[in-house]
Each structure stands twice: as structure tokens, then as C-alpha cells.
Design a protein around this motif. Structure first.
Motif, PDB file in Angstrom:
ATOM      1  N   PHE A   1       7.650   5.897 -32.395  1.00 59.72           N
ATOM      2  CA  PHE A   1       7.408   4.507 -31.998  1.00 59.72           C
ATOM      3  C   PHE A   1       8.451   4.045 -30.982  1.00 59.72           C
ATOM      4  CE2 PHE A   1       4.913   3.026 -36.014  1.00 59.72           C
ATOM      5  CZ  PHE A   1       3.835   3.781 -35.591  1.00 59.72           C
ATOM      6  N   LEU A   2       9.708   4.445 -31.179  1.00 61.75           N
ATOM      7  CA  LEU A   2      10.766   4.067 -30.240  1.00 61.75           C
ATOM      8  C   LEU A   2      10.486   4.649 -28.856  1.00 61.75           C
ATOM      9  CD1 LEU A   2      13.521   2.700 -29.807  1.00 61.75           C
ATOM     10  CD2 LEU A   2      14.596   4.857 -30.477  1.00 61.75           C
ATOM     11  N   ALA A   3      10.060   5.907 -28.809  1.00 61.18           N
ATOM     12  CA  ALA A   3       9.744   6.537 -27.528  1.00 61.18           C
ATOM     13  C   ALA A   3       8.567   5.837 -26.850  1.00 61.18           C
ATOM     14  CB  ALA A   3       9.430   8.020 -27.742  1.00 61.18           C
ATOM     15  N   LEU A   4       7.532   5.477 -27.627  1.00 62.07           N
ATOM     16  CA  LEU A   4       6.381   4.775 -27.057  1.00 62.07           C
ATOM     17  C   LEU A   4       6.782   3.405 -26.540  1.00 62.07           C
ATOM     18  CD1 LEU A   4       3.667   5.719 -29.702  1.00 62.07           C
ATOM     19  CD2 LEU A   4       3.649   6.359 -27.286  1.00 62.07           C
ATOM     20  N   GLY A   5       7.614   2.688 -27.299  1.00 58.18           N
ATOM     21  CA  GLY A   5       8.070   1.372 -26.851  1.00 58.18           C
ATOM     22  C   GLY A   5       8.827   1.452 -25.549  1.00 58.18           C
ATOM     23  N   ALA A   6       9.757   2.405 -25.454  1.00 60.05           N
ATOM     24  CA  ALA A   6      10.529   2.561 -24.221  1.00 60.05           C
ATOM     25  C   ALA A   6       9.625   2.965 -23.061  1.00 60.05           C
ATOM     26  CB  ALA A   6      11.623   3.604 -24.430  1.00 60.05           C
ATOM     27  N   ALA A   7       8.642   3.824 -23.326  1.00 63.98           N
ATOM     28  CA  ALA A   7       7.754   4.284 -22.260  1.00 63.98           C
ATOM     29  C   ALA A   7       6.923   3.140 -21.695  1.00 63.98           C
ATOM     30  CB  ALA A   7       6.844   5.390 -22.798  1.00 63.98           C
ATOM     31  N   PHE A   8       6.359   2.305 -22.568  1.00 63.47           N
ATOM     32  CA  PHE A   8       5.509   1.212 -22.071  1.00 63.47           C
ATOM     33  C   PHE A   8       6.337   0.134 -21.369  1.00 63.47           C
ATOM     34  CE2 PHE A   8       2.252   2.942 -24.953  1.00 63.47           C
ATOM     35  CZ  PHE A   8       1.184   2.936 -24.076  1.00 63.47           C
ATOM     36  N   LEU A   9       7.549  -0.119 -21.830  1.00 65.98           N
ATOM     37  CA  LEU A   9       8.400  -1.080 -21.121  1.00 65.98           C
ATOM     38  C   LEU A   9       8.788  -0.533 -19.746  1.00 65.98           C
ATOM     39  CD1 LEU A   9      10.747  -2.424 -23.951  1.00 65.98           C
ATOM     40  CD2 LEU A   9       8.877  -3.614 -22.811  1.00 65.98           C
ATOM     41  N   THR A  10       9.008   0.784 -19.676  1.00 66.31           N
ATOM     42  CA  THR A  10       9.325   1.399 -18.385  1.00 66.31           C
ATOM     43  C   THR A  10       8.139   1.280 -17.424  1.00 66.31           C
ATOM     44  OG1 THR A  10      10.806   2.971 -19.485  1.00 66.31           O
ATOM     45  CG2 THR A  10      10.054   3.537 -17.268  1.00 66.31           C
ATOM     46  N   VAL A  11       6.934   1.486 -17.949  1.00 70.72           N
ATOM     47  CA  VAL A  11       5.734   1.373 -17.113  1.00 70.72           C
ATOM     48  C   VAL A  11       5.517  -0.066 -16.658  1.00 70.72           C
ATOM     49  CG1 VAL A  11       3.207   1.514 -17.196  1.00 70.72           C
ATOM     50  CG2 VAL A  11       4.586   3.386 -18.095  1.00 70.72           C
ATOM     51  N   ALA A  12       5.863  -1.029 -17.506  1.00 70.03           N
ATOM     52  CA  ALA A  12       5.631  -2.434 -17.171  1.00 70.03           C
ATOM     53  C   ALA A  12       6.449  -2.882 -15.966  1.00 70.03           C
ATOM     54  CB  ALA A  12       5.955  -3.323 -18.378  1.00 70.03           C
ATOM     55  N   ILE A  13       7.613  -2.292 -15.776  1.00 70.04           N
ATOM     56  CA  ILE A  13       8.522  -2.771 -14.724  1.00 70.04           C
ATOM     57  C   ILE A  13       7.928  -2.611 -13.324  1.00 70.04           C
ATOM     58  CG2 ILE A  13      10.762  -2.362 -13.639  1.00 70.04           C
ATOM     59  CD1 ILE A  13      11.839  -1.746 -16.472  1.00 70.04           C
ATOM     60  N   PRO A  14       7.495  -1.403 -12.912  1.00 66.63           N
ATOM     61  CA  PRO A  14       6.921  -1.308 -11.557  1.00 66.63           C
ATOM     62  C   PRO A  14       5.603  -2.053 -11.398  1.00 66.63           C
ATOM     63  CG  PRO A  14       6.649   0.758 -12.734  1.00 66.63           C
ATOM     64  CD  PRO A  14       7.564  -0.091 -13.568  1.00 66.63           C
ATOM     65  N   LEU A  15       4.914  -2.334 -12.513  1.00 64.55           N
ATOM     66  CA  LEU A  15       3.670  -3.100 -12.420  1.00 64.55           C
ATOM     67  C   LEU A  15       3.934  -4.570 -12.105  1.00 64.55           C
ATOM     68  CD1 LEU A  15       1.699  -1.629 -15.456  1.00 64.55           C
ATOM     69  CD2 LEU A  15       1.263  -1.206 -13.035  1.00 64.55           C
ATOM     70  N   ALA A  16       5.151  -5.038 -12.408  1.00 65.77           N
ATOM     71  CA  ALA A  16       5.453  -6.455 -12.229  1.00 65.77           C
ATOM     72  C   ALA A  16       6.404  -6.740 -11.069  1.00 65.77           C
ATOM     73  CB  ALA A  16       6.054  -7.025 -13.518  1.00 65.77           C
ATOM     74  N   PHE A  17       7.228  -5.759 -10.689  1.00 67.71           N
ATOM     75  CA  PHE A  17       8.268  -6.020  -9.696  1.00 67.71           C
ATOM     76  C   PHE A  17       8.152  -5.065  -8.523  1.00 67.71           C
ATOM     77  CE2 PHE A  17      10.044  -7.170 -13.861  1.00 67.71           C
ATOM     78  CZ  PHE A  17      10.354  -8.504 -13.638  1.00 67.71           C
ATOM     79  N   ASP A  18       8.847  -5.412  -7.418  1.00 72.54           N
ATOM     80  CA  ASP A  18       8.865  -4.514  -6.277  1.00 72.54           C
ATOM     81  C   ASP A  18       9.868  -3.386  -6.526  1.00 72.54           C
ATOM     82  OD1 ASP A  18      11.423  -5.489  -5.850  1.00 72.54           O
ATOM     83  OD2 ASP A  18      10.903  -6.715  -4.127  1.00 72.54           O
ATOM     84  N   GLY A  19      10.005  -2.517  -5.531  1.00 70.36           N
ATOM     85  CA  GLY A  19      10.817  -1.322  -5.716  1.00 70.36           C
ATOM     86  C   GLY A  19      12.269  -1.587  -6.021  1.00 70.36           C
ATOM     87  N   HIS A  20      12.859  -2.619  -5.418  1.00 70.49           N
ATOM     88  CA  HIS A  20      14.278  -2.894  -5.634  1.00 70.49           C
ATOM     89  C   HIS A  20      14.539  -3.394  -7.065  1.00 70.49           C
ATOM     90  CE1 HIS A  20      13.808  -3.147  -1.199  1.00 70.49           C
ATOM     91  NE2 HIS A  20      14.949  -2.488  -1.228  1.00 70.49           N
ATOM     92  N   TRP A  21      13.707  -4.339  -7.545  1.00 71.40           N
ATOM     93  CA  TRP A  21      13.864  -4.807  -8.922  1.00 71.40           C
ATOM     94  C   TRP A  21      13.537  -3.695  -9.915  1.00 71.40           C
ATOM     95  CZ3 TRP A  21      16.416  -8.660 -10.815  1.00 71.40           C
ATOM     96  CH2 TRP A  21      16.641  -9.796 -10.032  1.00 71.40           C
ATOM     97  N   THR A  22      12.531  -2.898  -9.584  1.00 73.40           N
ATOM     98  CA  THR A  22      12.180  -1.779 -10.468  1.00 73.40           C
ATOM     99  C   THR A  22      13.356  -0.835 -10.648  1.00 73.40           C
ATOM    100  OG1 THR A  22       9.829  -1.849  -9.914  1.00 73.40           O
ATOM    101  CG2 THR A  22      10.692   0.249 -10.705  1.00 73.40           C
ATOM    102  N   SER A  23      14.001  -0.480  -9.538  1.00 73.53           N
ATOM    103  CA  SER A  23      15.126   0.452  -9.623  1.00 73.53           C
ATOM    104  C   SER A  23      16.279  -0.145 -10.420  1.00 73.53           C
ATOM    105  CB  SER A  23      15.592   0.831  -8.214  1.00 73.53           C
ATOM    106  OG  SER A  23      16.095  -0.305  -7.527  1.00 73.53           O
TER     107      SER A  23
END
Length: 259
Positions: A164-186
Motif C-alpha cells: 500500500f505504501l508503494a502504491l500511495g507513493a507511486a500515485f502521488l508521483t504520477v499526480a505531480i506531472p499531471l498537475a504541474f509543469d516540468g520545473h515544479w514537477t522536478s
């Protein structure tokens, strides 16, 4: 055979003019029955059958009949079915014999969030940041579930909690580039990578440390790939300089933790 007949009965007699609310309500009742059986027995075949019928038939219905105006009457059933089968996955691990306590049903644990995220993506395709919010919400749900299982450590559910911890971290990681541009994502990936390194050091988890370092390397690549955002007239206090500073601070913190 009973469960299969229960799921297929509405399809076999359908004329294509019925109410999808009635159909999904009927399926919800069947899934509540499966959850009730999971409370008493770890029955993998039954759990898998219900999961495949629920989301398989739901996908077929959505591909043929779904329209954006149905969102308010379809979304609650998707969330309900997700919650039911998340509970079934936890019950499966807790209802094992003592020597197998904590056994993880990989198909249900990892298949459920992927299927739900794909279906949710189809439901929110016409909404700005809909997929980003969905990924973030899914990640938070799994992080909360992992925290709850960690508190319930006496049940021997460490492996399920890590999944569950790995899934939570994975989906939060995926959410970042979906919401922000490359600089905020990085920048956010770098911070998350440093946090993973901290978790890996605290819990002596090599995989978490490697994931944290890899995420920081990906953050650097994403920042460079996004190109210069412009320094303006201010030295240091500009997007480029602050972005590189965040990457450097995350690396420095990780270096200190690993040392």
C-alpha cells in the motif's frame, strides 16, 4: 456458478433500455455479499471472480453507454466498488491460517488501483486537472491505509502495508506531472525522492533508498528537459536558480542521510 449467474443475469435479459443506477446498485449488493463472505473466509477464487465481473462488465457498459452527464450517478458506484474490494484485499490477508497470516493477493492488491484509475480517467477526461486530483486522492487513500496497517502491526500485515505504501507513493508521483509543469514537477520529485531516502534509512529498506535516488535523478532530467524558464532581472531569486537550488538541497540531504 452462483456468483457468475448473479452478475450475468442482468446482461442476459437486458434490452439496452434499463437504468444503469439499478444495474450498479444490484452489482453493489452482490459485492456486499462477497465482502460478507470475505469476513469469514479467505476465498481467493471468489474475490477474483467478483472483481473481474464487476470491473469487466462496468468497463463494457462504459465503453458503450457512458456519457459525461452520467458522471454524478456513476462516480459513486466506482468509489463504492473500490472501497469494497480494498476491504476484501485486507480481509484476505487477515483471514489466512496463522502460518500464512499477511499473505497478499497480488492480483487484487495491484490490479484494483490500476483498473480504478483507468476507469476514473475516462470519467474525468473532460475536467481540467481531473486525472491529477484523482491520482493524488488515490495515493492518499493508500498512504492512509498503509498507516492504518502499520498501527495494526499485531496482525502480521507488514507486507500488505508495504504494498500500500508503494502504491500511495507511486500515485502521488504520477499526480505531480499531471498537475504541474516540468520545473515544479522536478522540484516536487526531488523533495519526494529525499523523503523516500529518509524512509529507507530509518527503516533499513534498500529498495526505498534506491527509489529515492532514482526519483531525484529523474527530477534532474525533468528540469533540464523543461528548458529554461527565464531568470528575469533578479539574481538567485528566479525560477531557474531556485529550481536548481531545490534539486541540490534534496541531493545534499540525501547524501547526509546516507552517510
Amino acid at each position: 456458478f452462483g456468483v457468475a449467474g448473479g452478475f450475468l443475469a442482468p446482461i442476459l435479459v437486458s434490452t439496452g433500455t434499463g437504468s444503469h443506477v439499478a444495474l450498479f446498485s444490484y452489482y453493489a449488493v452482490l459485492n456486499l455479499g462477497i465482502l460478507g463472505m470475505a469476513w469469514f473466509k479467505a476465498w481467493k477464487a471468489l474475490n477474483l471472480e467478483g472483481f473481474l465481473f464487476t470491473f469487466g462488465l462496468g468497463t463494457l457498459w462504459g465503453a458503450r453507454y457512458y456519457r459525461p452527464e452520467y458522471f454524478d450517478t456513476v462516480e459513486p458506484f466506482l468509489l463504492l466498488d473500490f472501497a469494497l474490494y480494498l476491504a476484501v484485499a485486507i480481509l484476505f490477508a487477515t483471514r489466512q491460517p496463522p502460518r500464512l497470516r499477511g499473505l497478499v493477493d497480488g492480483t487484487l492488491v495491484f490490479g484494483l488501483p490500476l483498473v480504478v484509475f483507468a476507469l476514473q480517467g475516462a470519467l474525468v477526461a473532460d475536467r481540467e486537472y481531473g486525472l491529477a486530483w484523482s491520482a493524488a486522492a488515490l495515493g492518499l487513500v493508500y498512504l492512509v491505509a498503509a498507516g492504518g496497517l502499520r498501527l495494526w502491526s499485531g496482525a502480521g500485515l507488514g507486507l500488505l502495508g508495504e504494498a500500500f505504501l508503494a502504491l500511495g507513493a507511486a500515485f502521488l508521483t504520477v499526480a505531480i506531472p499531471l498537475a504541474f509543469d516540468g520545473h515544479w514537477t522536478s522540484a516536487l520529485w526531488a523533495a519526494e525522492g529525499a523523503a523516500l531516502v529518509w524512509v529507507g534509512v530509518r527503516q533499513a529498506r534498500v529498495l526505498a533508498r534506491l527509489a529515492g535516488v532514482a526519483l531525484q535523478l529523474a527530477a534532474g532530467v525533468a528540469f533540464v528537459a523543461a528548458g529554461p524558464s527565464g531568470t528575469g532581472s533578479l539574481p538567485v531569486l528566479n525560477a531557474d536558480a531556485l529550481g536548481y537550488l531545490l534539486l541540490a538541497l534534496a541531493g545534499l540531504l540525501s547524501s547526509r542521510l546516507l552517510e
